[in-house]
Design an enzyme around this catalytic site. Structure first.
Site, PDB file in Angstrom:
ATOM      1  N   CYS A 298      15.368  51.616 -21.241  1.00 21.85           N
ATOM      2  CA  CYS A 298      16.836  51.547 -21.279  1.00 21.85           C
ATOM      3  C   CYS A 298      17.306  50.277 -20.558  1.00 21.85           C
ATOM      4  CB  CYS A 298      17.424  52.792 -20.619  1.00 21.85           C
ATOM      5  SG  CYS A 298      19.225  52.738 -20.495  1.00 21.85           S
TER       6      CYS A 298
ATOM      7  N   LYS B 111      48.443  60.216  14.418  1.00 22.98           N
ATOM      8  CA  LYS B 111      47.633  60.172  13.185  1.00 22.98           C
ATOM      9  C   LYS B 111      48.038  58.996  12.289  1.00 22.98           C
ATOM     10  CE  LYS B 111      45.706  63.795  11.710  1.00 22.98           C
ATOM     11  NZ  LYS B 111      44.398  64.419  11.642  1.00 22.98           N
TER      12      LYS B 111
ATOM     13  N   CYS C 158      21.250  53.189 -24.496  1.00 25.45           N
ATOM     14  CA  CYS C 158      20.052  52.962 -25.314  1.00 25.45           C
ATOM     15  C   CYS C 158      19.846  54.043 -26.371  1.00 25.45           C
ATOM     16  CB  CYS C 158      18.818  52.855 -24.420  1.00 25.45           C
ATOM     17  SG  CYS C 158      18.315  54.430 -23.711  1.00 25.45           S
TER      18      CYS C 158
ATOM     19  N   LYS D  90      40.542  57.864  17.321  1.00 24.60           N
ATOM     20  CA  LYS D  90      40.273  59.273  17.016  1.00 24.60           C
ATOM     21  C   LYS D  90      39.208  59.305  15.929  1.00 24.60           C
ATOM     22  CE  LYS D  90      42.519  63.659  16.087  1.00 24.60           C
ATOM     23  NZ  LYS D  90      41.690  64.100  14.974  1.00 24.60           N
TER      24      LYS D  90
ATOM     25  N   CYS E  57      19.224  59.684 -18.391  1.00 21.94           N
ATOM     26  CA  CYS E  57      18.704  59.104 -19.622  1.00 21.94           C
ATOM     27  C   CYS E  57      17.199  58.961 -19.430  1.00 21.94           C
ATOM     28  CB  CYS E  57      19.350  57.729 -19.824  1.00 21.94           C
ATOM     29  SG  CYS E  57      18.328  56.582 -20.758  1.00 21.94           S
TER      30      CYS E  57
ATOM     31  N   GLU F 237      42.414  55.816  22.753  1.00 23.06           N
ATOM     32  CA  GLU F 237      41.084  55.774  22.147  1.00 23.06           C
ATOM     33  C   GLU F 237      41.200  55.947  20.642  1.00 23.06           C
ATOM     34  OE1 GLU F 237      39.084  59.097  23.937  1.00 23.06           O
ATOM     35  OE2 GLU F 237      39.475  58.339  25.955  1.00 23.06           O
TER      36      GLU F 237
ATOM     37  N   TYR G 282      33.788  61.392  24.699  1.00 24.43           N
ATOM     38  CA  TYR G 282      35.113  60.968  25.120  1.00 24.43           C
ATOM     39  C   TYR G 282      35.681  61.716  26.331  1.00 24.43           C
ATOM     40  CZ  TYR G 282      36.123  64.609  21.666  1.00 24.43           C
ATOM     41  OH  TYR G 282      36.119  65.759  20.937  1.00 24.43           O
TER      42      TYR G 282
ATOM     43  N   ASP H  12      36.802  60.525  13.207  1.00 26.54           N
ATOM     44  CA  ASP H  12      36.887  61.626  12.261  1.00 26.54           C
ATOM     45  C   ASP H  12      35.498  62.218  12.039  1.00 26.54           C
ATOM     46  OD1 ASP H  12      37.990  63.405  10.570  1.00 26.54           O
ATOM     47  OD2 ASP H  12      38.374  62.001   8.926  1.00 26.54           O
TER      48      ASP H  12
ATOM     49  N   CYS I 262      22.000  58.759 -24.458  1.00 30.05           N
ATOM     50  CA  CYS I 262      22.449  57.721 -23.525  1.00 30.05           C
ATOM     51  C   CYS I 262      23.406  56.752 -24.229  1.00 30.05           C
ATOM     52  CB  CYS I 262      21.231  56.970 -22.995  1.00 30.05           C
ATOM     53  SG  CYS I 262      21.655  55.504 -22.041  1.00 30.05           S
TER      54      CYS I 262
HETATM   55  S1  IVH Z   1      40.064  64.400  23.206  1.00 29.95           S
HETATM   56  C1  IVH Z   1      41.440  68.552  24.672  1.00 29.95           C
HETATM   57  N1  IVH Z   1      39.372  62.128  22.152  1.00 29.95           N
HETATM   58  O1  IVH Z   1      39.988  65.231  17.576  1.00 29.95           O
HETATM   59  C2  IVH Z   1      41.130  67.863  23.444  1.00 29.95           C
HETATM   60  N2  IVH Z   1      39.335  64.043  20.762  1.00 29.95           N
HETATM   61  O2  IVH Z   1      42.133  67.967  17.482  1.00 29.95           O
HETATM   62  C3  IVH Z   1      40.047  66.912  23.687  1.00 29.95           C
HETATM   63  N3  IVH Z   1      38.563  63.623  18.497  1.00 29.95           N
HETATM   64  O3  IVH Z   1      38.731  68.367  18.381  1.00 29.95           O
HETATM   65  C4  IVH Z   1      39.930  65.990  22.589  1.00 29.95           C
HETATM   66  N4  IVH Z   1      38.199  61.477  18.738  1.00 29.95           N
HETATM   67  O4  IVH Z   1      37.072  66.569  17.818  1.00 29.95           O
HETATM   68  C5  IVH Z   1      39.554  63.431  21.930  1.00 29.95           C
HETATM   69  N5  IVH Z   1      38.726  60.049  21.368  1.00 29.95           N
HETATM   70  C6  IVH Z   1      38.914  61.344  21.159  1.00 29.95           C
HETATM   71  C7  IVH Z   1      38.653  61.944  19.911  1.00 29.95           C
HETATM   72  C8  IVH Z   1      38.889  63.306  19.749  1.00 29.95           C
HETATM   73  C9  IVH Z   1      38.146  62.495  17.903  1.00 29.95           C
HETATM   74  C10 IVH Z   1      38.673  64.922  17.822  1.00 29.95           C
HETATM   75  C11 IVH Z   1      38.109  66.072  18.597  1.00 29.95           C
HETATM   76  C12 IVH Z   1      39.210  67.106  18.657  1.00 29.95           C
HETATM   77  C13 IVH Z   1      40.146  66.624  17.599  1.00 29.95           C
HETATM   78  C14 IVH Z   1      41.594  66.856  17.968  1.00 29.95           C
END
Ligand code: IVH
Length: 672
Positions: A431, A314, A411, A116, A426, A114, A225, A118, A408
């Site tokens: 302007c 990552k 102007c 990740k 300004c 999946e 998720y 942010d 400014c």
């Molecule tokens: S599974 C048991 N799936 O990443 C851990 N986490 O440190 C369950 N995150 O705290 C997390 N996308 O906030 C999972 N597709 C995804 C995610 C995801 C973002 C975040 C989540 C977690 C941190 C990992």
């Protein structure tokens, strides 16, 4: 014996991490990127693993997270919310696989990969299918009850689509889109509030607000998720099925999820998104690799911090170092002066970077940024990168401090900074820099959409005093335009027809184009839905406006202020005289909706195999943009997507002369 140097280094790292933990978990205002934070943590972990006598129960490596913040009731997580172990290389991902084989010898593994996201992790509790609670992760064991704030997020269902017996808990991520983040920061800039450094901080800040009406105005979204427990309903035997179930229940799951049969497929999918992640309108900092079988997950179990059945791979952070050559000022539509760093050109994430936004005077002071400094820059959610920090060790003593000028730069009018604002403005009423920005905003794609009216042309029109407000655009003629630099007869004609076309744009576009403070694209759309004409809107009282749920007091005040001003009323009268439409028509509203959700209401049939998406993923993708997927081909179908080896359905679609998309065409369409 461990030497003093190492002991000191460990102490220093711990102090730094504690400090950044506080900034991140308690104040929600981090000073360094996650990448840099992870690096500090890894350095510390490595030293502690090497010199065991330095291990300490109070080291930041020994705890899961931070302390829950005040202001919301605390809730316990019956199952702790763990975090994921990070891998920074292919080798570390392969080591994850080897470890799985060591733990469960002789077994085969399937993986779900999946994105990740942010954002901020949350837990949602549903009882008998109804949302009864929602909370943040907090320190992993106890978090904040932010149910009211979470309820403002439209993609979180308050009621599941099926009646689910008993209690279930799902977990997911709240995030802010990149475009939403830019909008929020633009508004904050105008308002003189400190800016959010990235979409993640913006999401965190929005969830921590005690006034959920403000949260309601923030463009937050979510992906769920995991189904973490269920008291009565049976949990499926695989993670992928479980995601399917969540989707059926009406929860939002990420369609870019893939079931992989082996580690090669996992690694390929990870590198695919490492390249494509910029295409998404939300930030992802890696991929999450999960063992698909729930039984295997249970047998693998967890450490106190991480599950053993999952890993985060990552992405490399998008950072670079460069030097600040100069700091210049940009004048915005409302007169706000934004300092911008002119950089020594440097490559970053596929483009050459020459500028970075410095936001405002306080930001410059806080980071102690000087002209001549070597700095680390980072691509956040914005198109323009930001300066993360100065590399002080590279200072040579000749660096110059920046100070806001009294007048400014464009102007010459006075520059003022109100007491409780961070923005200097300004105050020149004529302007040219402000006027140029106003015109550019009026012509923008989301506003009156006047194609061909670019910055260079606006510059000439204003500098030559041909136009002095947006209504003058409608008085332009062919001879004036074609006498300008780089304007041939053909392009002038095109521009004139674009200007003409803009007269019949929708009311919401016109409202947005006027550039009323705090009225963004969404706000304008809401206003156009509530008032049939600009005339009606201009007569609305603060109370009328505030009675619309999405319009807050600040916006309401700003709107009435705008229409009260004589100059603005005169401008509107001039626009009307030129024939700019100021009423909404039903047909236009429908067209606008279509533009926003291209597949809304469309019917799809899939046949054959797609290169990059499973049938389920493809289905999720189109359904999430409002389309329906049918099983059989008939005249009612709008699109037939024919992948490899498509058979009778394809033939039938051809006979019926339906719109057929090849697998490639389909992928291009959905990934746009
Ligand atoms: S599974 C048991 N799936 O990443 C851990 N986490 O440190 C369950 N995150 O705290 C997390 N996308 O906030 C999972 N597709 C995804 C995610 C995801 C973002 C975040 C989540 C977690 C941190 C990992």
């Amino acid at each position: 014996m461990v030497g003093d140097k190492i002991r000191q280094r460990v102490e220093k790292l711990r102090e730094e991490i504690h400090y950044h933990d506080y900034k991140y978990y308690v104040e929600n205002n981090p000073e360094i990127s996650d990448y840099e934070y992870d690096k500090l943590m890894r350095q510390l972990k490595e030293l502690e693993d090497k010199y065991l006598s330095l291990k300490s129960p109070t080291s930041p490596t020994q705890r899961v997270g931070g302390i829950p913040v005040e202001g919301f009731p605390t809730v316990e997580h019956p199952i702790p919310m763990l975090s994921l172990e990070n891998a920074y290389s292919e080798e570390e991902v392969r080591e994850f696989e080897r470890r799985l084989h060591r733990e469960l010898p002789g077994e085969d593994f399937e993986y779900v990969v999946e994105l990740k996201i942010d954002g901020i992790s949350i837990s949602l509790i549903y009882e008998e299918g109804r949302l009864v609670g929602g909370s943040t992760r907090g320190d992993g064991r106890r978090g904040d009850d932010i149910t009211t704030n979470l309820k403002t997020i439209h993609s979180i269902p308050l009621q599941l689509q099926q009646k689910i017996e008993g209690r279930i808990e799902v977990r997911g991520e709240i995030y802010m889109t990149r475009s939403g983040f830019q909008r929020v920061n633009r508004e904050r800039e105008e308002e003189g509030e400190p800016l959010f450094a990235n979409p993640r901080n913006a999401a965190a800040g929005s969830l921590k607000l005690l006034d959920s009406r403000i949260t309601n105005q923030r463009p937050l979204d979510n992906f769920i998720y995991v189904l973490s427990y269920s008291t009565k309903t049976k949990i499926p035997s695989t993670h992928i099925e479980s995601l399917g179930k969540l989707k059926k229940w009406g929860l939002k799951i990420n369609p870019r999820t893939r079931l992989c049969k082996n580690m090669e497929e996992v690694l390929n999918y990870c590198s695919l998104w490492a390249k494509k992640r910029e295409e998404l309108d939300y930030e992802v900092d890696g991929m999450v690799i999960k063992v698909n079988s729930i039984d295997q997950q249970a047998r693998l179990g967890s450490t106190t911090k991480n599950p053993r059945w999952a890993m985060a791979s990552k992405f490399q952070a998008e950072q670079a170092t460069t030097r600040i050559r100069d700091i210049i000022l940009q004048v915005g539509r409302t007169g706000a002066l934004t300092p911008v760093a002119i950089l020594e050109p440097t490559p970053l994430a596929g483009t050459t970077i020459t500028r970075a936004t410095l936001h405002n005077e306080d930001e410059i002071r806080r980071k102690d940024i000087r002209i001549g400094d070597r700095v680390i820059i980072e691509k956040g959610g914005d198109v323009i990168p930001q300066v993360v920090k100065v590399i002080e060790s590279k200072r040579r003593g000749k660096e110059k401090r920046f100070s806001m000028p009294k007048s400014c730069p464009v102007c010459g009018a006075k520059v003022v900074r109100l007491e409780d604002e961070v923005v200097s403005r300004c105050i020149g009423s004529s302007c040219p820099a402000q006027l140029k920005e106003k015109i550019a905003h009026y012509a923008e794609r989301n506003a009156m959409d006047i194609d061909g009216l670019g910055d260079k042309l606006i510059e000439q029109l204003v500098d030559k005093k041909i136009i002095s407000d947006v209504s003058d655009l409608y008085g332009l003629d062919l001879s004036t335009l074609s006498s300008l630099e780089r304007m041939g007869e053909k392009s002038s004609e095109n521009l004139l027809s674009q200007i003409e076309k803009s007269k019949s744009q929708s009311l919401s576009r016109l409202i947005f184009a006027l550039g009323i403070r705090y009225v963004g694209i969404r706000g304008a759309r809401i206003l156009a839905e509530n008032f049939p004409s600009l005339h009606a809107l201009s007569g609305a009282s603060i109370e009328d406006l505030e009675s619309i749920p999405e319009i807050g007091p600040r916006t309401a005040r700003s709107i009435t202020f705008f229409f009260k001003e004589k100059g603005n009323r005169q401008l509107l009268a001039r626009l009307k005289k030129w024939g700019v439409r100021m009423k909404e028509e039903k047909k236009i509203i429908e067209k606008e909706r279509e533009r926003e959700a291209p597949f809304a209401g469309k019917r799809f049939v899939f046949t054959g195999i797609l290169e990059h998406y499973s049938r389920e993923e493809a289905k999720n993708l189109v359904e999430s943009s409002g389309a329906r997927v049918l099983n059989s081909v008939s005249k009612k179908v709008d699109y037939v997507v024919a992948g490899r080896n498509s058979g009778s359905k394809y033939e039938k679609a051809r006979k019926l002369k339906l719109r057929i998309l090849s697998g490639k065409e389909f992928e291009k369409l959905v990934e746009e």
